[in-house]
Design a protein around this motif. Structure first.
Motif, mmCIF file in Angstrom:
data_model
loop_
_atom_site.group_PDB
_atom_site.id
_atom_site.type_symbol
_atom_site.label_atom_id
_atom_site.label_comp_id
_atom_site.label_asym_id
_atom_site.label_seq_id
_atom_site.Cartn_x
_atom_site.Cartn_y
_atom_site.Cartn_z
ATOM 1 N N GLU A 184 -6.294 -33.353 -7.576
ATOM 2 C CA GLU A 184 -6.675 -34.373 -6.375
ATOM 3 C C GLU A 184 -5.877 -33.913 -5.101
ATOM 4 O OE1 GLU A 184 -6.289 -38.319 -8.779
ATOM 5 O OE2 GLU A 184 -7.898 -38.330 -9.260
ATOM 6 N N ARG A 185 -4.359 -33.466 -5.573
ATOM 7 C CA ARG A 185 -3.273 -33.069 -4.958
ATOM 8 C C ARG A 185 -4.095 -32.532 -3.821
ATOM 9 N NH1 ARG A 185 0.517 -33.524 -8.328
ATOM 10 N NH2 ARG A 185 0.167 -31.538 -9.162
ATOM 11 N N LEU A 186 -5.316 -31.421 -4.796
ATOM 12 C CA LEU A 186 -5.662 -30.430 -3.448
ATOM 13 C C LEU A 186 -6.910 -30.295 -3.219
ATOM 14 C CD1 LEU A 186 -4.916 -27.501 -6.371
ATOM 15 C CD2 LEU A 186 -4.235 -27.693 -3.661
ATOM 16 N N GLY A 187 -7.114 -31.830 -2.917
ATOM 17 C CA GLY A 187 -8.475 -31.849 -2.371
ATOM 18 C C GLY A 187 -9.510 -32.601 -3.243
ATOM 19 N N PHE A 188 -9.515 -32.347 -4.080
ATOM 20 C CA PHE A 188 -10.754 -32.109 -5.719
ATOM 21 C C PHE A 188 -11.253 -33.585 -5.237
ATOM 22 C CE2 PHE A 188 -9.723 -27.685 -6.526
ATOM 23 C CZ PHE A 188 -10.697 -27.472 -6.819
#
Length: 183
Positions: free
Chosen positions: A142-146
């Motif tokens: 989630e931090r990476l944008g997923f």
């Protein structure tokens, strides 16, 4: 093949990586959510390293990147990329030695791989999945944008039990927007 970040080299595996690979993949806590069973013998690690080193990142199938700390010159984990037959999609996975977790190394390494996949290689989509109990991996994605795209209840039989899978996806246009907003 080398991807560099301020703290890491994300590179092809080398024969001398086998002992470190065996060490972190033999840790039961590291192996818990993974498809292998600890311990991983020195011979099995050497065979894996040979297999990883011989793979072609431009061909469909899995390619494992070694994560090396630049300052220490030591292997601390790996990032796997499974390139789809259409060469426009991939799946990612990652493993990091327990003593190196919680320091941002996995996020940094996976971000470097995603940058390469989206910005240099022009992929359309990258997906990932994890055991629903693996909250740290879900937060990293989630931090990476997923974005979470779904859940498959009791989908995977692993290590004597049924586990739920959480599915994640990241599209190139979202990656581009997020990269532009973070500088």
């Amino acid at each position: 093949m080398l991807l560099e970040t301020p703290r890491l080299q994300v590179r092809r595996f080398r024969p001398e990586d086998a002992p470190a690979l065996a060490a972190y993949r033999s840790d039961p806590a590291v192996a818990f959510y993974q498809g292998w069973t600890a311990p991983v013998s020195a011979e099995a690690a050497a065979a894996l390293v040979r297999e990883f080193a011989a793979a072609d990142p431009g061909r469909p199938g899995w390619f494992q990147y070694a994560i090396e700390l630049r300052a220490e010159g030591c292997l601390v984990g790996d990032v796997g990329v499974k390139l789809h037959e259409n060469l426009m999609q991939a799946e990612v996975g990652f493993t990091l030695a327990r003593e190196r977790q919680g320091q941002g190394y996995a996020t940094e390494a996976v971000r470097a791989v995603l940058r390469d996949l989206f910005e240099r290689r022009g992929l359309h989509r990258v997906s990932a999945e994890c055991d629903a109990r693996n909250l740290d991996s879900a937060r990293l994605l989630e931090r990476l944008g997923f974005q979470e795209e779904g859940r498959r209840p009791a989908n995977t039989w692993m290590k004597g039990e049924w586990t739920d899978d959480v599915l994640f996806g990241l599209l190139a246009d979202r990656w581009t927007r997020l990269a532009a907003s973070t500088g």
